[in-house]
Design a protein around this motif. Structure first.
Motif, PDB file in Angstrom:
ATOM      1  N   GLU A  29       0.837  -1.208   0.000  1.00 48.70           N
ATOM      2  CA  GLU A  29       0.000   0.000   0.000  1.00 48.70           C
ATOM      3  C   GLU A  29       0.868   1.253   0.000  1.00 48.70           C
ATOM      4  O   GLU A  29       0.611   2.209  -0.725  1.00 48.70           O
ATOM      5  N   LYS A  32       2.339   1.734  -3.420  1.00 48.01           N
ATOM      6  CA  LYS A  32       1.336   2.310  -4.337  1.00 48.01           C
ATOM      7  C   LYS A  32       1.220   3.807  -4.116  1.00 48.01           C
ATOM      8  O   LYS A  32       1.199   4.591  -5.069  1.00 48.01           O
ATOM      9  N   ASN A  36       1.885   6.846  -6.714  1.00 45.38           N
ATOM     10  CA  ASN A  36       0.807   7.786  -7.055  1.00 45.38           C
ATOM     11  C   ASN A  36       1.122   9.210  -6.631  1.00 45.38           C
ATOM     12  O   ASN A  36       0.892  10.155  -7.385  1.00 45.38           O
ATOM     13  N   LEU A  88       1.941  -5.287  -9.194  1.00 42.46           N
ATOM     14  CA  LEU A  88       2.148  -3.833  -9.203  1.00 42.46           C
ATOM     15  C   LEU A  88       3.347  -3.445 -10.062  1.00 42.46           C
ATOM     16  O   LEU A  88       3.490  -2.294 -10.471  1.00 42.46           O
ATOM     17  N   THR A  91       2.820  -1.280 -13.213  1.00 43.30           N
ATOM     18  CA  THR A  91       2.611   0.142 -12.917  1.00 43.30           C
ATOM     19  C   THR A  91       3.925   0.802 -12.509  1.00 43.30           C
ATOM     20  O   THR A  91       4.257   1.900 -12.962  1.00 43.30           O
TER      21      THR A  91
END
Ligand code: C2E
Ligand code: MG
Ligand code: MG
Ligand code: MG
Length: 289
Positions: A29, A32, A36, A88, A91
């Protein structure tokens, strides 16, 4: 009594697994968020690749770094592994590609044409949009494909081989370079590599780090370099930690060297300063000793 002990041991074990699992979920998390938010937690160090054949340094490997919100350094092997297991990575690699190409464009406007190696995972190269994305990014930042080397491990290359070969053949035709990272610790033989569309063999650092002290490593490395050359490949040694090893690699005709002895991975700005102040005569000094 025995049963009770066993039971509590099992419970303890399960509890321990749970905690590890939760810690991984939390890290994922946080990763991520770091991607972002793009607020500097993730960045790159660039490690120079010294070209022994041409006596120059105009190549570097981009190595991702993560200093999380608590200011802790997270080992790239750990979070890259986690990103790969969770998916992930696709990304993350897109983010990596954009950032590295942006850096190349920035250097280019300053007049420095650098070739950068980008590490990929199997999922990246197999992803249907990979090539389009890469082409879109180089077009956007006006960077040439010849400035990018794609690093994949032996394992990444032989998984779904037909697709990977087709894709790499296309990428090579567009002038990207392809490198086999960590060579020698995977399963593939050189005869297998011969069928792969690659330009560069990067000998794993486990064979290089103590090269000066191990005759076995010297035999392995010298014959790998010779075979690599027979296959028309450029050979890189990673993990060069001392002068003696560099000297041996020079004798073995290794094309490029990378390692702490040449330079640690450096922040972008430090890399360019190092690159600009690097004096070619220094290279022949290695030879004199
Ligand atoms: P790698 O691609 O094989 O990168 C070489 C590793 O060796 C780097 O570790 C580098 O810092 C280290 N190294 C360089 N010179 C020496 C030396 O002289 N001695 C020793 N002992 N080590 C040296 P790092 O930066 O911790 O990266 C570890 C791995 O994480 C990389 O191995 C690569 O597989 C992966 N990685 C790093 N950045 C990225 C990225 O942007 N994307 C992906 N997918 N993977 C990455
Ligand atoms: Mg690499
Ligand atoms: Mg690797
Ligand atoms: Mg490696």
């Amino acid at each position: 009594n025995f049963a009770k002990t066993e039971q509590s041991r099992i419970r303890y074990y399960v509890h321990g697994e749970d905690e590890a699992y939760l810690a991984r979920l939390q890290m994922l998390e946080e990763l991520k968020d770091a991607i972002n938010n793009d607020d500097g937690e993730l960045f790159f160090n660039y490690q120079p690749k010294l070209d022994l054949s041409e006596n120059k340094v105009n190549k570097a490997e981009a190595l991702i770094r993560w200093i999380n919100k608590n200011g802790e350094f997270v080992n790239p092997e750990v979070f890259i592994g986690l990103a790969e297991q969770s998916g992930l990575i696709v990304t993350l690699t897109r983010w990596v590609i954009t950032k590295v190409i942006e850096q190349l464009a920035d250097w280019q406007t300053q007049g420095h044409i650098i070739n950068v190696s980008i590490n990929l995972s199997a999922q990246d190269i197999q992803h249907p949009d990979f090539v389009d994305f890469l082409l879109q990014q180089i077009a956007l930042f006006k960077v040439s494909a010849s400035q990018i080397t794609l690093e994949l491990t032996e394992r990444d290359l032989v998984e779904n081989e037909e697709l990977v070969v087709e894709r790499l053949t296309y990428l090579k035709s567009l002038d990207f370079d392809v490198s086999v990272d960590d060579y020698g610790i995977g399963q593939s033989s050189l005869s297998k590599l011969k069928r792969l569309p690659i330009d560069e063999l990067k000998i794993d650092k486990s064979f290089i780090m103590k090269l000066d002290q191990s005759e076995t490593d010297q035999d392995i490395v010298s014959s790998t370099i010779a075979l690599g050359h027979k296959l028309g490949l450029r050979v890189v040694a990673e993990g060069v930690e001392n002068k003696e090893s560099l000297q041996l690699l020079r004798e073995f005709d290794c094309n490029l060297v990378q390692g702490y002895f040449v330079s640690r991975p450096l922040k972008a700005k430090e890399f360019i300063d190092w690159y600009l102040s690097y004096e070619i005569p220094l290279v022949s000094e290695y030879k004199m000793d």
